[in-house]
Write an enzyme that holds these catalytic residues in place. Structure first.
Site, mmCIF file in Angstrom:
data_model
loop_
_atom_site.group_PDB
_atom_site.id
_atom_site.type_symbol
_atom_site.label_atom_id
_atom_site.label_comp_id
_atom_site.label_asym_id
_atom_site.label_seq_id
_atom_site.Cartn_x
_atom_site.Cartn_y
_atom_site.Cartn_z
ATOM 1 N N SER A 175 0.858 -1.180 0.000
ATOM 2 C CA SER A 175 0.000 0.000 0.000
ATOM 3 C C SER A 175 0.896 1.232 0.000
ATOM 4 O O SER A 175 2.010 1.194 0.536
ATOM 5 C CB SER A 175 -0.848 -0.001 1.274
ATOM 6 O OG SER A 175 -1.463 1.258 1.454
ATOM 7 N N TYR A 231 -1.480 -0.281 10.353
ATOM 8 C CA TYR A 231 -1.519 -0.671 8.933
ATOM 9 C C TYR A 231 -0.272 -0.158 8.224
ATOM 10 O O TYR A 231 0.389 -0.888 7.484
ATOM 11 C CB TYR A 231 -2.799 -0.106 8.296
ATOM 12 C CG TYR A 231 -3.012 -0.501 6.849
ATOM 13 C CD1 TYR A 231 -3.526 -1.750 6.509
ATOM 14 C CD2 TYR A 231 -2.710 0.382 5.810
ATOM 15 C CE1 TYR A 231 -3.739 -2.104 5.174
ATOM 16 C CE2 TYR A 231 -2.918 0.042 4.489
ATOM 17 C CZ TYR A 231 -3.435 -1.204 4.174
ATOM 18 O OH TYR A 231 -3.633 -1.552 2.854
#
Ligand SMILES: NC(=O)c1ccc[n+]([C@@H]2O[C@H](COP(=O)([O-])OP(=O)(O)OC[C@H]3O[C@@H](n4cnc5c(N)ncnc54)[C@H](OP(=O)(O)O)[C@@H]3O)[C@@H](O)[C@H]2O)c1
Length: 308
Positions: A175, A231
């Site tokens: 990501s 994350y």
């Protein structure tokens, strides 16, 4: 559990996709199968996984098999490795796609998202996510366990099979939140980027320190990200692990792929790309020509920096 399809011809490539029952993972399975790859679609839930395989078979893609895989469960990982060894004796492509976002949203925000985001541009949608996401400690821990350790344990268990392939690839679905620019501490950024010196043991220490700081409310003080923090840190660690692996196994292609901001359950329907578009950015890396790059980060299908 796994469906009965005949053994593929000897030159057929075999792929495993984690979290293949929905979102980007499902589309990665569809696109790989459409390219002539035999796909082992894995999912932690047997019903959701079997339904996804049936959906692909309904599209005329018969070379897709289901196998259960919970990436945080070592016995589930071993069962998959045993199945692959017996059935194929090798693995050509591993797409580590399964992940969780490490945040929670109020229940009412889960409905009517399509309508909610209509008229909002990319930045407004990201702002919405940042504003509404809460990060309890248990979600942060789960995120690190799933996105870093789950990915790593699946990879370790399947490495012997990948090494039996003449042209093996690992694609770790990353990501842009895993870019090092999100980490304020210059020292942590430097260590995570110093791939010649970084070790898995040091990564463990850094993740433990991150979780300690998270619990103690010291994220900002110690230069960790403060939004989507687990994350971001988990994906940054996964990127670093991919680079360590690429260095250690030069015969393998080990790369990271950011799919883009995609309209899935993880993005609460706020993404700007379709799952098909996002998956294309992952599949492109999985199907790079022989002898392609390794230890590289791809963003939206193009080579990019791990830093920013
Ligand atoms: N969507 C985006 O904008 C975006 C942006 C950048 C990167 N990504 C990355 O793209 C990948 C796919 O995300 P997505 O948007 O498609 O998310 P998604 O729709 O939420 O799908 C996530 C998948 O991972 C599975 N999963 C979660 N935890 C698991 C576990 N412990 N064991 C096995 N499977 C597990 C889920 O299974 P269940 O259905 O059982 O929950 C689901 O199949 C992730 O790595 C994510 O970080 C997404």
């Amino acid at each position: 559990m796994e469906g009965a399809i005949p053994c593929p011809p000897p030159n057929t490539r075999i792929a495993v996709v984690t979290g293949g029952n929905k979102g980007i993972g499902f589309e990665v399975c569809r696109q790989l199968a459409s390219s002539g790859v035999t796909v082992v679609l894995t999912a932690r839930d047997e019903t959701r996984g079997a339904e996804a395989v049936e959906k692909l078979k309904g599209l005329g893609l018969s070379d897709v098999i289901f196998h259960q895989l919970e990436i945080t469960d070592t016995s589930s990982i071993s069962a998959l490795a045993g199945f692959l060894k017996t059935r194929f004796g090798k693995l050509d492509i591993l797409v580590n796609n399964a992940a969780v976002d490490g945040v929670e949203y109020d229940q009412e925000l889960h409905t009517n998202n399509g309508e909610k985001f209509g008229g909002l541009d990319f930045h407004q949608r990201v702002e919405w996510m940042l504003k509404h996401a809460q990060e309890p400690m248990d979600a942060a821990e789960k995120s690190v366990q799933t996105n870093y350790y789950g990915t790593k344990h699946v990879t370790e268990a399947l490495l012997p099979l990948l090494r039996s392939s003449s042209d093996a690839r690992i694609v770790n679905v990353s990501s842009n939140y895993g870019l090092l620019k999100h980490i304020g501490s210059e020292e942590v950024r430097r260590e995570l980027n110093d791939i010649d010196s970084l070790t898995e043991e040091r990564l463990d220490e850094m993740l433990n320190k991150f979780l300690e700081d998270f619990e103690a409310g010291k994220l900002e003080a110690h230069g960790w990200p403060t939004k989507f923090s687990a994350y971001k840190v988990g994906k940054a660690a996964m990127n670093a692990y991919s680079r360590i692996l690429a260095r250690r196994h030069p015969a393998l292609r080990v790369n990271c792929a950011h799919p883009g901001f995609v309209n899935t359950d993880m993005s609460m329907g706020s993404g700007v790309l379709t799952p098909e578009e996002g998956a294309r950015n992952v599949v492109k890396v999985a199907l790079l020509p022989d002898g392609g790059v390794t230890g590289v980060y791809f963003a939206n299908g193009e080579e990019a920096s791990f830093l920013q």
